[in-house]
Design a protein around this motif. Structure first.
Motif, PDB file in Angstrom:
ATOM      1  N   ARG A  52       0.841  -1.204   0.000  1.00  0.00           N
ATOM      2  CA  ARG A  52       0.000   0.000   0.000  1.00  0.00           C
ATOM      3  C   ARG A  52       0.870   1.246   0.000  1.00  0.00           C
ATOM      4  NH1 ARG A  52      -3.642   1.403   3.883  1.00  0.00           N
ATOM      5  NH2 ARG A  52      -2.076   1.181   5.492  1.00  0.00           N
ATOM      6  N   CYS A  53       0.290   2.370  -0.401  1.00  0.00           N
ATOM      7  CA  CYS A  53       0.952   3.664  -0.340  1.00  0.00           C
ATOM      8  C   CYS A  53       0.186   4.524   0.657  1.00  0.00           C
ATOM      9  CB  CYS A  53       0.967   4.306  -1.717  1.00  0.00           C
ATOM     10  SG  CYS A  53       1.988   5.785  -1.792  1.00  0.00           S
ATOM     11  N   SER A  54       0.899   5.379   1.401  1.00  0.00           N
ATOM     12  CA  SER A  54       0.284   6.149   2.479  1.00  0.00           C
ATOM     13  C   SER A  54      -0.621   7.269   1.991  1.00  0.00           C
ATOM     14  CB  SER A  54       1.365   6.745   3.379  1.00  0.00           C
ATOM     15  OG  SER A  54       2.175   7.645   2.652  1.00  0.00           O
ATOM     16  N   GLU A  55      -0.402   7.782   0.801  1.00  0.00           N
ATOM     17  CA  GLU A  55      -1.187   8.911   0.287  1.00  0.00           C
ATOM     18  C   GLU A  55      -1.894   8.513  -0.993  1.00  0.00           C
ATOM     19  OE1 GLU A  55      -1.523  11.728   1.973  1.00  0.00           O
ATOM     20  OE2 GLU A  55      -0.114  11.012   3.500  1.00  0.00           O
ATOM     21  N   ASN A  56      -2.836   9.331  -1.390  1.00  0.00           N
ATOM     22  CA  ASN A  56      -3.583   9.089  -2.625  1.00  0.00           C
ATOM     23  C   ASN A  56      -2.787   9.647  -3.799  1.00  0.00           C
ATOM     24  OD1 ASN A  56      -5.554   8.383  -4.396  1.00  0.00           O
ATOM     25  ND2 ASN A  56      -6.875  10.116  -3.925  1.00  0.00           N
ATOM     26  N   ILE A  57      -1.723   8.940  -4.174  1.00  0.00           N
ATOM     27  CA  ILE A  57      -0.894   9.331  -5.307  1.00  0.00           C
ATOM     28  C   ILE A  57      -0.832   8.156  -6.280  1.00  0.00           C
ATOM     29  CG2 ILE A  57       0.530  10.945  -3.986  1.00  0.00           C
ATOM     30  CD1 ILE A  57       2.722   8.772  -3.945  1.00  0.00           C
ATOM     31  N   SER A  58      -0.424   8.442  -7.491  1.00  0.00           N
ATOM     32  CA  SER A  58      -0.232   7.384  -8.475  1.00  0.00           C
ATOM     33  C   SER A  58       0.965   6.536  -8.038  1.00  0.00           C
ATOM     34  CB  SER A  58       0.026   8.001  -9.842  1.00  0.00           C
ATOM     35  OG  SER A  58       0.264   7.003 -10.782  1.00  0.00           O
ATOM     36  N   PHE A  59       0.777   5.226  -7.944  1.00  0.00           N
ATOM     37  CA  PHE A  59       1.814   4.339  -7.447  1.00  0.00           C
ATOM     38  C   PHE A  59       1.801   3.078  -8.287  1.00  0.00           C
ATOM     39  CE2 PHE A  59       4.671   2.682  -4.358  1.00  0.00           C
ATOM     40  CZ  PHE A  59       4.379   1.338  -4.254  1.00  0.00           C
ATOM     41  N   THR A  60       2.942   2.754  -8.889  1.00  0.00           N
ATOM     42  CA  THR A  60       3.044   1.571  -9.730  1.00  0.00           C
ATOM     43  C   THR A  60       4.216   0.718  -9.279  1.00  0.00           C
ATOM     44  OG1 THR A  60       2.181   2.804 -11.620  1.00  0.00           O
ATOM     45  CG2 THR A  60       3.305   0.736 -12.092  1.00  0.00           C
ATOM     46  N   LEU A  61       3.970  -0.539  -9.015  1.00  0.00           N
ATOM     47  CA  LEU A  61       5.037  -1.485  -8.716  1.00  0.00           C
ATOM     48  C   LEU A  61       5.536  -2.025 -10.048  1.00  0.00           C
ATOM     49  CD1 LEU A  61       6.645  -3.141  -6.661  1.00  0.00           C
ATOM     50  CD2 LEU A  61       4.825  -4.845  -6.782  1.00  0.00           C
ATOM     51  N   VAL A  62       6.782  -1.704 -10.382  1.00  0.00           N
ATOM     52  CA  VAL A  62       7.335  -2.077 -11.671  1.00  0.00           C
ATOM     53  C   VAL A  62       7.973  -3.454 -11.618  1.00  0.00           C
ATOM     54  CG1 VAL A  62       9.033  -1.456 -13.440  1.00  0.00           C
ATOM     55  CG2 VAL A  62       7.682   0.320 -12.328  1.00  0.00           C
ATOM     56  N   GLU A  63       8.645  -3.754 -10.517  1.00  0.00           N
ATOM     57  CA  GLU A  63       9.373  -5.009 -10.442  1.00  0.00           C
ATOM     58  C   GLU A  63       9.525  -5.408  -8.982  1.00  0.00           C
ATOM     59  OE1 GLU A  63      13.606  -6.721 -12.192  1.00  0.00           O
ATOM     60  OE2 GLU A  63      13.025  -4.645 -12.490  1.00  0.00           O
ATOM     61  N   GLY A  64       9.560  -6.681  -8.728  1.00  0.00           N
ATOM     62  CA  GLY A  64       9.795  -7.191  -7.383  1.00  0.00           C
ATOM     63  C   GLY A  64      10.725  -8.392  -7.437  1.00  0.00           C
ATOM     64  N   HIS A  65      11.520  -8.546  -6.413  1.00  0.00           N
ATOM     65  CA  HIS A  65      12.463  -9.661  -6.336  1.00  0.00           C
ATOM     66  C   HIS A  65      12.335 -10.327  -4.972  1.00  0.00           C
ATOM     67  CE1 HIS A  65      14.764  -8.602  -9.933  1.00  0.00           C
ATOM     68  NE2 HIS A  65      14.491  -7.357  -9.591  1.00  0.00           N
ATOM     69  N   ALA A  66      12.583 -11.610  -4.933  1.00  0.00           N
ATOM     70  CA  ALA A  66      12.608 -12.352  -3.676  1.00  0.00           C
ATOM     71  C   ALA A  66      13.857 -13.230  -3.656  1.00  0.00           C
ATOM     72  CB  ALA A  66      11.363 -13.216  -3.534  1.00  0.00           C
ATOM     73  N   ARG A  67      14.545 -13.219  -2.549  1.00  0.00           N
ATOM     74  CA  ARG A  67      15.673 -14.133  -2.352  1.00  0.00           C
ATOM     75  C   ARG A  67      15.143 -15.314  -1.543  1.00  0.00           C
ATOM     76  NH1 ARG A  67      20.368 -11.381   0.322  1.00  0.00           N
ATOM     77  NH2 ARG A  67      20.238 -10.227  -1.618  1.00  0.00           N
ATOM     78  N   ILE A  68      15.110 -16.464  -2.173  1.00  0.00           N
ATOM     79  CA  ILE A  68      14.493 -17.639  -1.554  1.00  0.00           C
ATOM     80  C   ILE A  68      15.585 -18.667  -1.269  1.00  0.00           C
ATOM     81  CG2 ILE A  68      12.824 -19.483  -1.878  1.00  0.00           C
ATOM     82  CD1 ILE A  68      11.371 -17.540  -3.816  1.00  0.00           C
TER      83      ILE A  68
END
Length: 72
Positions: A52-68
């Protein structure tokens, strides 16, 4: 204005959620090079993440990584 990105996780399919982990979102909302690192979160099986984002702004998750790591 300071904006934050919050992550929480659920190990039971979204029935209950962890406390939110909060990180500051740096720069202006026109800056697409923000890098935010969360971790280590710990170990679990079949985890669902909520972002989530704290304010009402445009927010896009472009990429995510996980170290498993597998093992005990």
């Amino acid at each position: 204005m300071t904006n934050y990105v919050m992550v929480s996780y659920s190990c039971d399919g979204g029935e209950t959620w962890s406390s939110e982990i909060k990180r500051q979102l740096m720069g202006s909302d026109k800056n697409y090079r923000n890098r935010i690192i969360f971790g280590p979160i710990g170990s679990a099986y079949n985890v669902v993440f909520r972002i989530r984002c704290s304010e009402n702004i445009s927010f896009t998750l472009v990429e995510g990584h996980a170290r498993i790591t597998f093992g005990i």
